[in-house]
Design an enzyme around this catalytic site. Structure first.
Site, PDB file in Angstrom:
ATOM      1  N   ASP A 192       0.663 -23.811   9.084  1.00  0.00           N
ATOM      2  CA  ASP A 192       1.592 -22.690   8.862  1.00  0.00           C
ATOM      3  C   ASP A 192       2.548 -22.510  10.042  1.00  0.00           C
ATOM      4  O   ASP A 192       3.440 -21.686  10.006  1.00  0.00           O
ATOM      5  CB  ASP A 192       0.784 -21.407   8.626  1.00  0.00           C
ATOM      6  N   SER A 212       5.373 -16.210   5.431  1.00  0.00           N
ATOM      7  CA  SER A 212       4.792 -17.125   4.461  1.00  0.00           C
ATOM      8  C   SER A 212       4.369 -16.331   3.235  1.00  0.00           C
ATOM      9  O   SER A 212       3.703 -15.300   3.359  1.00  0.00           O
ATOM     10  CB  SER A 212       3.552 -17.808   5.051  1.00  0.00           C
ATOM     11  N   GLN A 262       4.778 -24.929   0.816  1.00  0.00           N
ATOM     12  CA  GLN A 262       4.793 -23.477   1.047  1.00  0.00           C
ATOM     13  C   GLN A 262       6.107 -22.892   0.572  1.00  0.00           C
ATOM     14  O   GLN A 262       7.167 -23.496   0.749  1.00  0.00           O
ATOM     15  CB  GLN A 262       4.642 -23.174   2.544  1.00  0.00           C
TER      16      GLN A 262
END
Ligand SMILES: CCCCCCCCCCCCCCCC(=O)SCCNC(=O)CCNC(=O)[C@H](O)C(C)(C)COP(=O)(O)OP(=O)(O)OC[C@H]1O[C@@H](n2cnc3c(N)ncnc32)[C@H](O)[C@@H]1OP(=O)(O)O
Length: 294
Positions: A192, A212, A262
């Site tokens: 991430d 995110s 993502q």
């Protein structure tokens, strides 16, 4: 600064119930990779170690508060002979902040192929940087145990038309135990990092609100997160305040060890008062750190 082993040390508070943190942070909201890594560890703790994670799919539902503990509630969706599936809900003050479905597998034999690793300089040929690529900004202190070496190129960010891609070598800078679950959680954490930044590179330094939104990860081959991994990131699309990003992770032998996808929030920011002096995860570098596009 708290290290990864402490981040992943969950207390068992009941059957299939775990608690993490609080983990100090200089950000106002909990780093998404941290919550995902802890929830994956909670799922792994309910399984026989002959199974290892092969994929996860999660949604970040609410901002986490780093200075409060987080509960991780595991549901055993299925235990099969080869595959086991868990759903984990991460909660703070009774509210879901993250939900993930994670699947675990014990190895089978099958065909083998993979794409080639991009040709890039080796990590030892690139200087260590404590700055985030294309931003000239220091990394948050909670990432200080991670070593990052940015492959030259992406530092030309914030020039309209610049490619929405960046590459870095990354590893956890201290030895981690020989436990596949720890390495899977470590990779979840790092996956991430900076990924949404790839979507920010082709655009001027207009203030945006970034976070995110969802995160999918596939573990393809064995790896160690305390050894160098090439993280190759690209953003195929940004529209309607959301950016899609994808990543591939290779080890130094060129083996494709993981793949990431993502979608992130990347909407023009409306000025708001900040709480408690902590830094929001803003994707808005100070103008003085942005390269002059001319
Ligand atoms: C600083 C150093 C960083 C370095 C920079 C480097 C960059 C380069 C690498 C990046 C590396 C990091 C990458 C980490 C990435 C994660 O770790 S992010 C953390 C994990 N993700 C999350 O926490 C997301 C959790 N989910 C959520 O927060 C919520 O689901 C969402 C996405 C906000 C949507 O919820 P929602 O209720 O539908 O939200 P919405 O009503 O639209 O708005 C929420 C609030 O924002 C306000 N708002 C709405 N639109 C706007 C707008 N355009 N502008 C401003 N506020 C708005 C609303 O008024 C509302 O305010 P409050 O009423 O709460 O005061």
């Amino acid at each position: 600064m708290t290290g990864l082993p402490e981040v992943l040390a969950l207390d068992e508070t009941g059957p299939d119930r775990f608690r993490s943190g609080p983990i100090p942070s200089e950000w106002a909201r909990t780093f998404g990779g941290q919550i995902a890594a802890q929830s994956l560890m909670a799922a792994a703790r309910t399984l026989d170690r002959s199974y290892s994670a092969h994929s996860l799919h999660g949604y970040f539902l609410r901002p986490g508060r780093p200075h409060e503990p987080t509960g991780h509630l595991v549901e055993r969706l299925r235990d099969g002979g080869s595959f086991c599936t868990r759903r984990v809900t991460a909660l703070q003050a009774g509210e879901a902040i993250f939900t993930v479905t994670a699947s675990f597998h014990r190895g089978d034999e099958g065909f083998s192929h993979q794409v080639d690793m991009p040709a890039v300089p080796a990590p030892d040929d690139i200087p260590e940087s404590d700055r985030i690529n294309g931003w000239g900004m220091p990394r948050p202190a909670e990432w200080s145990h991670w070593e990052m070496r940015w492959v030259p190129g992406g530092e030309r960010g914030h020039v309209p038309g610049a490619p929405a891609c960046q590459r870095m070598w990354i590893r956890y800078g201290r030895p981690l135990p020989d436990d596949g679950a720890v390495h899977a959680c470590a990779l979840t954490y790092l996956s991430d990092m900076a990924l949404l930044g790839s979507a920010r590179l082709p655009h001027p330094p207009t203030a945006v609100q970034g976070a995110s939104l969802d995160h999918s990860l596939w573990f393809l081959r064995p790896f160690r997160a305390d050894e160098w991994l090439l993280y190759d990131q690209v953003s195929p699309s940004a529209e309607h305040g959301r950016a899609l990003t994808r990543g591939r992770l290779f080890d130094t032998g060129g083996r494709l060890v993981a793949a990431v996808a993502q979608e992130g929030l990347m909407r023009f920011d409306r000025p708001r008062p900040t709480e408690g002096g902590d830094r929001e995860i803003s994707l808005s570098p100070p103008a003085s750190t942005v390269p002059d596009p001319r």
